[in-house]
Design a protein around this motif. Sequence first.
Motif, PDB file in Angstrom:
ATOM      1  N   PHE A  83      13.153   2.446  -8.711  1.00 30.67           N
ATOM      2  CA  PHE A  83      13.322   3.751  -8.283  1.00 30.67           C
ATOM      3  C   PHE A  83      14.049   3.331  -7.458  1.00 30.67           C
ATOM      4  O   PHE A  83      13.744   2.509  -6.037  1.00 30.67           O
ATOM      5  CB  PHE A  83      11.876   4.057  -8.724  1.00 30.67           C
ATOM      6  N   LYS A  84      13.984   4.486  -6.650  1.00 31.76           N
ATOM      7  CA  LYS A  84      14.103   4.876  -4.771  1.00 31.76           C
ATOM      8  C   LYS A  84      13.045   6.081  -4.256  1.00 31.76           C
ATOM      9  O   LYS A  84      12.809   6.713  -5.122  1.00 31.76           O
ATOM     10  CB  LYS A  84      16.082   5.511  -4.330  1.00 31.76           C
ATOM     11  N   ALA A  85      12.706   5.820  -3.536  1.00 28.19           N
ATOM     12  CA  ALA A  85      11.526   6.876  -2.866  1.00 28.19           C
ATOM     13  C   ALA A  85      12.338   7.984  -2.519  1.00 28.19           C
ATOM     14  O   ALA A  85      12.736   7.577  -0.822  1.00 28.19           O
ATOM     15  CB  ALA A  85      10.397   6.499  -1.969  1.00 28.19           C
ATOM     16  N   THR A  86      12.662   9.056  -2.708  1.00 30.54           N
ATOM     17  CA  THR A  86      13.640  10.210  -2.387  1.00 30.54           C
ATOM     18  C   THR A  86      12.586  11.815  -1.515  1.00 30.54           C
ATOM     19  O   THR A  86      13.398  12.094  -0.524  1.00 30.54           O
ATOM     20  CB  THR A  86      14.254  10.674  -3.663  1.00 30.54           C
ATOM     21  N   TRP A  87      10.759  11.027  -1.843  1.00 30.70           N
ATOM     22  CA  TRP A  87      10.458  12.292  -1.137  1.00 30.70           C
ATOM     23  C   TRP A  87       9.200  11.888  -0.267  1.00 30.70           C
ATOM     24  O   TRP A  87       8.516  10.356  -1.079  1.00 30.70           O
ATOM     25  CB  TRP A  87       9.663  13.868  -2.288  1.00 30.70           C
ATOM     26  N   ALA A  88       8.843  12.756   0.379  1.00 27.53           N
ATOM     27  CA  ALA A  88       7.684  11.409   0.953  1.00 27.53           C
ATOM     28  C   ALA A  88       6.484  12.298   0.564  1.00 27.53           C
ATOM     29  O   ALA A  88       6.429  13.378   0.309  1.00 27.53           O
ATOM     30  CB  ALA A  88       7.666  11.640   2.874  1.00 27.53           C
ATOM     31  N   ASN A 143       0.259   4.766  -9.632  1.00 25.85           N
ATOM     32  CA  ASN A 143       0.035   5.648  -8.129  1.00 25.85           C
ATOM     33  C   ASN A 143       0.425   5.552  -6.656  1.00 25.85           C
ATOM     34  O   ASN A 143       0.252   3.959  -6.845  1.00 25.85           O
ATOM     35  CB  ASN A 143      -1.159   6.350  -8.066  1.00 25.85           C
ATOM     36  N   ILE A 144       1.199   5.816  -6.208  1.00 22.60           N
ATOM     37  CA  ILE A 144       2.417   5.116  -4.872  1.00 22.60           C
ATOM     38  C   ILE A 144       2.298   6.447  -3.986  1.00 22.60           C
ATOM     39  O   ILE A 144       2.058   7.258  -3.710  1.00 22.60           O
ATOM     40  CB  ILE A 144       3.364   4.090  -5.192  1.00 22.60           C
ATOM     41  N   SER A 145       2.541   5.237  -2.703  1.00 19.33           N
ATOM     42  CA  SER A 145       2.443   7.140  -1.489  1.00 19.33           C
ATOM     43  C   SER A 145       4.200   6.580  -1.142  1.00 19.33           C
ATOM     44  O   SER A 145       4.189   5.746  -1.095  1.00 19.33           O
ATOM     45  CB  SER A 145       0.927   6.436  -0.655  1.00 19.33           C
ATOM     46  N   ILE A 146       4.669   7.655  -0.347  1.00 18.69           N
ATOM     47  CA  ILE A 146       5.871   7.792  -0.146  1.00 18.69           C
ATOM     48  C   ILE A 146       5.604   7.699   1.784  1.00 18.69           C
ATOM     49  O   ILE A 146       5.389   8.983   1.766  1.00 18.69           O
ATOM     50  CB  ILE A 146       7.041   8.086  -0.702  1.00 18.69           C
ATOM     51  N   ARG A 147       5.816   6.892   3.038  1.00 17.19           N
ATOM     52  CA  ARG A 147       5.678   7.009   3.981  1.00 17.19           C
ATOM     53  C   ARG A 147       6.879   8.211   4.351  1.00 17.19           C
ATOM     54  O   ARG A 147       7.634   7.810   4.100  1.00 17.19           O
ATOM     55  CB  ARG A 147       5.824   6.470   4.791  1.00 17.19           C
ATOM     56  N   ASN A 148       7.235   9.179   5.790  1.00 19.20           N
ATOM     57  CA  ASN A 148       8.004   9.336   5.791  1.00 19.20           C
ATOM     58  C   ASN A 148       9.249   9.082   6.744  1.00 19.20           C
ATOM     59  O   ASN A 148       8.348   7.566   7.283  1.00 19.20           O
ATOM     60  CB  ASN A 148       7.971  11.038   7.395  1.00 19.20           C
ATOM     61  N   VAL A 149      10.479   8.630   7.287  1.00 22.08           N
ATOM     62  CA  VAL A 149      11.016   8.157   8.147  1.00 22.08           C
ATOM     63  C   VAL A 149      11.299   8.663   9.529  1.00 22.08           C
ATOM     64  O   VAL A 149      12.267   9.694   8.986  1.00 22.08           O
ATOM     65  CB  VAL A 149      12.207   6.835   7.762  1.00 22.08           C
ATOM     66  N   GLY A 150      10.998   8.734  10.664  1.00 25.16           N
ATOM     67  CA  GLY A 150      10.883   9.740  11.930  1.00 25.16           C
ATOM     68  C   GLY A 150      10.868  11.440  11.584  1.00 25.16           C
ATOM     69  O   GLY A 150       9.261  11.263  10.695  1.00 25.16           O
ATOM     70  N   PRO A 182       0.203  -1.389   0.281  1.00 25.42           N
ATOM     71  CA  PRO A 182       0.314  -0.234  -0.431  1.00 25.42           C
ATOM     72  C   PRO A 182       1.138   1.457   0.124  1.00 25.42           C
ATOM     73  O   PRO A 182       0.105   2.062  -0.964  1.00 25.42           O
ATOM     74  CB  PRO A 182      -0.576  -0.111   1.063  1.00 25.42           C
ATOM     75  N   SER A 183       2.432   1.684   0.735  1.00 22.87           N
ATOM     76  CA  SER A 183       2.948   2.255   0.432  1.00 22.87           C
ATOM     77  C   SER A 183       4.530   2.082   0.886  1.00 22.87           C
ATOM     78  O   SER A 183       4.750   1.132   0.963  1.00 22.87           O
ATOM     79  CB  SER A 183       2.471   3.180   1.770  1.00 22.87           C
ATOM     80  N   TYR A 184       5.493   2.985   0.472  1.00 16.42           N
ATOM     81  CA  TYR A 184       6.627   2.747   0.477  1.00 16.42           C
ATOM     82  C   TYR A 184       7.597   3.759   1.791  1.00 16.42           C
ATOM     83  O   TYR A 184       6.400   4.778   2.154  1.00 16.42           O
ATOM     84  CB  TYR A 184       6.960   2.605  -0.419  1.00 16.42           C
ATOM     85  N   SER A 185       8.420   3.188   2.637  1.00 16.16           N
ATOM     86  CA  SER A 185       9.200   4.351   3.200  1.00 16.16           C
ATOM     87  C   SER A 185      10.070   4.659   2.854  1.00 16.16           C
ATOM     88  O   SER A 185      10.443   4.552   1.680  1.00 16.16           O
ATOM     89  CB  SER A 185       9.730   3.408   4.223  1.00 16.16           C
TER      90      SER A 185
END
Length: 531
Positions: free
Chosen positions: A141-146, A267-274, A83-86
């Motif tokens: 890819f790399k998730a580079t922003w939340a 479409n994807i969703s990216i979560r914050n880390v800390g 559902p989402s990525y970090s």
Amino acid sequence: MKKHIFRIFVCLVFVCGVLIVSVKLDIFNRSIINLHNLTFLTTEPVFGRRYLPELDLLHSSINFHPKCANANTSRIYLKHYQPSYSLGEQIKVQIDLFDRDGNRKSTGGDHLRVWMEDPKTSASVSGEVFDHNDGSYTGVFKATWAGKAVIRVFIATRREELALYYRMFKQYSSIWTAYADFNKKPLSETSRCSANQPSISKTNEWCNLTTENDGFPWFCKKTNLTCDTWTNSYTGPTNFTLDTTEKDILTWSVKGASSDILRLFLNISIRNVGNSSLLTPPDISCNNLPAKVTWQQKSPNGYFYTNKWHSLMCHDTLPRTIDAYRQCLKGRTLWLHGDSTSAQFKTALHSFLRFPSHADAHVPVIDKDPLHNFSVSWHAHELPFYHGARHYPRYSNQAQHIMMDRLPNTTKDIVVLYLYVHFTLGHPDEFRRHVRRLVPSAKNLLARAPNVTLAVRGPHAYFRGTQSLISYWGLIYSDIWHEEFASLHDKIVYLDFWDLTMARPSADVHADMSIVHQMVHKMMSLLCFRK
């Protein structure tokens, strides 16, 4: 005795098992630390190639449009749905190509470009594509922003196009044709030219102008005038013997990009880390980044956010101010020789630094700012250089190794070596020949001029534009630069603009000037005040 041996064997197996578990735990712990720091996360190995070898492509048949990869029927999906990525996590997608009739492609060789974007925050990042040579591709890819992101795919160059280009290189030497003027008043004649040496039996029919081309092969068909009367060069129309299908294929490279962007997207969703919402680079300033690191092809090496390029290689500590640029260039000449896409860098600097330019298309120029004591130089590289319809005098072209050889031992100049666009009209072996010749002059300059700053500018990506000028060759050229300059990786900075221009596509070979300004600043942040 047998029981004793068996016990020893069991003990050895147990000890080895403990060691293996210990090593794996250590690797796992170090992976967790890297994840926490968000710096250069290790990319999982992906099996596949960035591009297929020439021989694989030459075995292709030249098909009609219906059998080629089609953007409306081809598909993209997540390899492992979640559902989402970090932030910092790797994202893998699979792309399966189909033709117009919905038939699955069974061969590779199509050049795809992929990127992830969020128009609301003006964010974008490029992905790497790996060809499995069966009609399927992996995008990484790399998730580079939340936040939110959309993943898109563009069929940049089809296998059939590349097969045709390679065949034309073999038959015609180049896709465009260069011409030479021979003048001796009152006579004036014109003939076609080529970097390919004519057969021995026809040598007497050609002027060998290799010496005049700074040592690179250049041959022009003889006229009624002698070879030493060569005065000008230009580019004219080319007449190829092609069938209807081949003529149609040559038009693909100038068609708009929109029809070749896959209809399907993700479409994807990216979560914050800390507390982190943006991926950050290692704690080293760009001007202190070891030259060798700049040659390490880690993707992505940066991303756009709020229309600004954020490096993942180093911290950009150079202020984007006129004073900072002037201090960097003070007492120096910045050499930006190459073609019109390197002249764009010069144009951007003139605009930013507010000093007048005397550029006149492909005429060599050195513009000086006497008040702030610096200069910026541009000169067209050696032939093959396709000048267009305007006839340019011989002195308009000069090899970059000649420029390096003429610099004094006391120079503090910044020299950016660059070859790209004009070579895409011929076989990559021609490009390699010219790159290889730069190496001894670069070594000599570095040995005798300890205060010089030397860089290699790599190729950039773009959608399409002028016929047959496709950025696919940039993948091959990048590898050639890395291979030929392998012995100098620790002394010369590599300016890698591939990811930057994949993340923010330009319509054609000439990048939008807003992108050029980002490229120029990346160059300056790496080259200014290096220690």
